[in-house]
Scaffold this motif. Sequence first.
Motif, PDB file in Angstrom:
ATOM      1  N   ASP A  78     -29.735   0.038   5.751  1.00  0.00           N
ATOM      2  CA  ASP A  78     -30.882  -0.215   6.623  1.00  0.00           C
ATOM      3  C   ASP A  78     -30.926   0.753   7.806  1.00  0.00           C
ATOM      4  O   ASP A  78     -31.621   0.539   8.777  1.00  0.00           O
ATOM      5  CB  ASP A  78     -30.903  -1.651   7.114  1.00  0.00           C
ATOM      6  N   HIS A  79     -30.188   1.842   7.685  1.00  0.00           N
ATOM      7  CA  HIS A  79     -30.082   2.831   8.762  1.00  0.00           C
ATOM      8  C   HIS A  79     -31.331   3.701   8.845  1.00  0.00           C
ATOM      9  O   HIS A  79     -31.820   3.971   9.933  1.00  0.00           O
ATOM     10  CB  HIS A  79     -28.827   3.685   8.528  1.00  0.00           C
ATOM     11  N   GLY A  80     -31.796   4.178   7.713  1.00  0.00           N
ATOM     12  CA  GLY A  80     -32.984   5.005   7.677  1.00  0.00           C
ATOM     13  C   GLY A  80     -32.767   6.485   7.920  1.00  0.00           C
ATOM     14  O   GLY A  80     -33.670   7.279   7.753  1.00  0.00           O
ATOM     15  N   GLY A  81     -31.604   6.877   8.314  1.00  0.00           N
ATOM     16  CA  GLY A  81     -31.338   8.288   8.577  1.00  0.00           C
ATOM     17  C   GLY A  81     -30.116   8.761   7.830  1.00  0.00           C
ATOM     18  O   GLY A  81     -29.503   8.014   7.076  1.00  0.00           O
ATOM     19  N   PRO A  82     -29.725   9.988   8.059  1.00  0.00           N
ATOM     20  CA  PRO A  82     -28.535  10.522   7.388  1.00  0.00           C
ATOM     21  C   PRO A  82     -27.248  10.025   8.049  1.00  0.00           C
ATOM     22  O   PRO A  82     -27.252   9.608   9.209  1.00  0.00           O
ATOM     23  CB  PRO A  82     -28.683  12.032   7.552  1.00  0.00           C
ATOM     24  N   TYR A  83     -26.164  10.092   7.286  1.00  0.00           N
ATOM     25  CA  TYR A  83     -24.853   9.662   7.784  1.00  0.00           C
ATOM     26  C   TYR A  83     -24.292  10.697   8.751  1.00  0.00           C
ATOM     27  O   TYR A  83     -24.394  11.908   8.535  1.00  0.00           O
ATOM     28  CB  TYR A  83     -23.872   9.476   6.620  1.00  0.00           C
ATOM     29  N   ALA A  84     -23.669  10.192   9.821  1.00  0.00           N
ATOM     30  CA  ALA A  84     -22.991  11.049  10.794  1.00  0.00           C
ATOM     31  C   ALA A  84     -21.741  10.323  11.291  1.00  0.00           C
ATOM     32  O   ALA A  84     -21.849   9.252  11.889  1.00  0.00           O
ATOM     33  CB  ALA A  84     -23.909  11.371  11.972  1.00  0.00           C
ATOM     34  N   PRO A  85     -20.538  10.868  11.031  1.00  0.00           N
ATOM     35  CA  PRO A  85     -19.309  10.218  11.482  1.00  0.00           C
ATOM     36  C   PRO A  85     -19.262  10.002  12.996  1.00  0.00           C
ATOM     37  O   PRO A  85     -18.666   9.046  13.472  1.00  0.00           O
ATOM     38  CB  PRO A  85     -18.199  11.171  11.037  1.00  0.00           C
ATOM     39  N   ASP A  86     -19.910  10.873  13.744  1.00  0.00           N
ATOM     40  CA  ASP A  86     -19.899  10.759  15.202  1.00  0.00           C
ATOM     41  C   ASP A  86     -20.598   9.496  15.699  1.00  0.00           C
ATOM     42  O   ASP A  86     -20.328   9.046  16.809  1.00  0.00           O
ATOM     43  CB  ASP A  86     -20.559  11.978  15.848  1.00  0.00           C
ATOM     44  N   THR A  87     -21.500   8.942  14.887  1.00  0.00           N
ATOM     45  CA  THR A  87     -22.211   7.726  15.284  1.00  0.00           C
ATOM     46  C   THR A  87     -21.774   6.512  14.471  1.00  0.00           C
ATOM     47  O   THR A  87     -22.375   5.451  14.584  1.00  0.00           O
ATOM     48  CB  THR A  87     -23.738   7.913  15.147  1.00  0.00           C
ATOM     49  N   ASP A  88     -20.738   6.666  13.666  1.00  0.00           N
ATOM     50  CA  ASP A  88     -20.208   5.578  12.840  1.00  0.00           C
ATOM     51  C   ASP A  88     -19.169   4.812  13.662  1.00  0.00           C
ATOM     52  O   ASP A  88     -18.078   5.318  13.932  1.00  0.00           O
ATOM     53  CB  ASP A  88     -19.578   6.173  11.576  1.00  0.00           C
ATOM     54  N   ALA A  89     -19.520   3.607  14.078  1.00  0.00           N
ATOM     55  CA  ALA A  89     -18.636   2.816  14.942  1.00  0.00           C
ATOM     56  C   ALA A  89     -17.284   2.552  14.281  1.00  0.00           C
ATOM     57  O   ALA A  89     -16.250   2.543  14.959  1.00  0.00           O
ATOM     58  CB  ALA A  89     -19.310   1.499  15.310  1.00  0.00           C
ATOM     59  N   TYR A  90     -17.254   2.352  12.981  1.00  0.00           N
ATOM     60  CA  TYR A  90     -16.009   2.100  12.258  1.00  0.00           C
ATOM     61  C   TYR A  90     -15.077   3.311  12.374  1.00  0.00           C
ATOM     62  O   TYR A  90     -13.893   3.176  12.686  1.00  0.00           O
ATOM     63  CB  TYR A  90     -16.331   1.798  10.790  1.00  0.00           C
ATOM     64  N   VAL A  91     -15.622   4.490  12.146  1.00  0.00           N
ATOM     65  CA  VAL A  91     -14.825   5.724  12.226  1.00  0.00           C
ATOM     66  C   VAL A  91     -14.341   5.942  13.650  1.00  0.00           C
ATOM     67  O   VAL A  91     -13.162   6.255  13.877  1.00  0.00           O
ATOM     68  CB  VAL A  91     -15.647   6.941  11.748  1.00  0.00           C
ATOM     69  N   GLN A  92     -15.221   5.777  14.609  1.00  0.00           N
ATOM     70  CA  GLN A  92     -14.841   5.983  15.998  1.00  0.00           C
ATOM     71  C   GLN A  92     -13.755   4.990  16.424  1.00  0.00           C
ATOM     72  O   GLN A  92     -12.835   5.345  17.162  1.00  0.00           O
ATOM     73  CB  GLN A  92     -16.060   5.904  16.911  1.00  0.00           C
ATOM     74  N   GLY A  93     -13.837   3.754  15.946  1.00  0.00           N
ATOM     75  CA  GLY A  93     -12.802   2.763  16.238  1.00  0.00           C
ATOM     76  C   GLY A  93     -11.465   3.149  15.637  1.00  0.00           C
ATOM     77  O   GLY A  93     -10.415   3.007  16.274  1.00  0.00           O
ATOM     78  N   GLN A  94     -11.476   3.657  14.404  1.00  0.00           N
ATOM     79  CA  GLN A  94     -10.239   4.109  13.763  1.00  0.00           C
ATOM     80  C   GLN A  94      -9.618   5.269  14.533  1.00  0.00           C
ATOM     81  O   GLN A  94      -8.407   5.299  14.759  1.00  0.00           O
ATOM     82  CB  GLN A  94     -10.505   4.562  12.326  1.00  0.00           C
ATOM     83  N   LEU A  95     -10.434   6.214  14.919  1.00  0.00           N
ATOM     84  CA  LEU A  95      -9.917   7.372  15.646  1.00  0.00           C
ATOM     85  C   LEU A  95      -9.315   6.963  16.985  1.00  0.00           C
ATOM     86  O   LEU A  95      -8.246   7.448  17.369  1.00  0.00           O
ATOM     87  CB  LEU A  95     -11.020   8.409  15.853  1.00  0.00           C
TER      88      LEU A  95
END
Length: 103
Positions: A78-95
């Motif tokens: 339901d995002h509507g746009g392309p994937y970006a790791p910089d805006t992925d809360a899960y990835v940012q939390g892991q980092l």
Amino acid sequence: MTHDAEDVLEAALDPHEPAAAEIAARRRVRDRATGLTHHEAHAALESVLADAGDLESADPSVRAEAAEWHRITDLLFDHGGPYAPDTDAYVQGQLTAREHHRD
């Protein structure tokens, strides 16, 4: 996707100390997924699932790869746009967690 495959993918996303191969597999997926839309990510997930065969007996890095594609596909549903790791809360939390773990 079968219910059994979905259970395996969900289990691969459960919190655990990932092996280096799992971390590398997820990083490769995120790199490949950058800029993809939901439909493109879903096609990549289906390809990985087809190649993997039985996920329960697959190598942990293959399960991690499939689980990451599954997670990204769900994120983009339901995002509507392309994937970006910089805006992925899960990835940012892991980092952030890994950075604090090293300190």
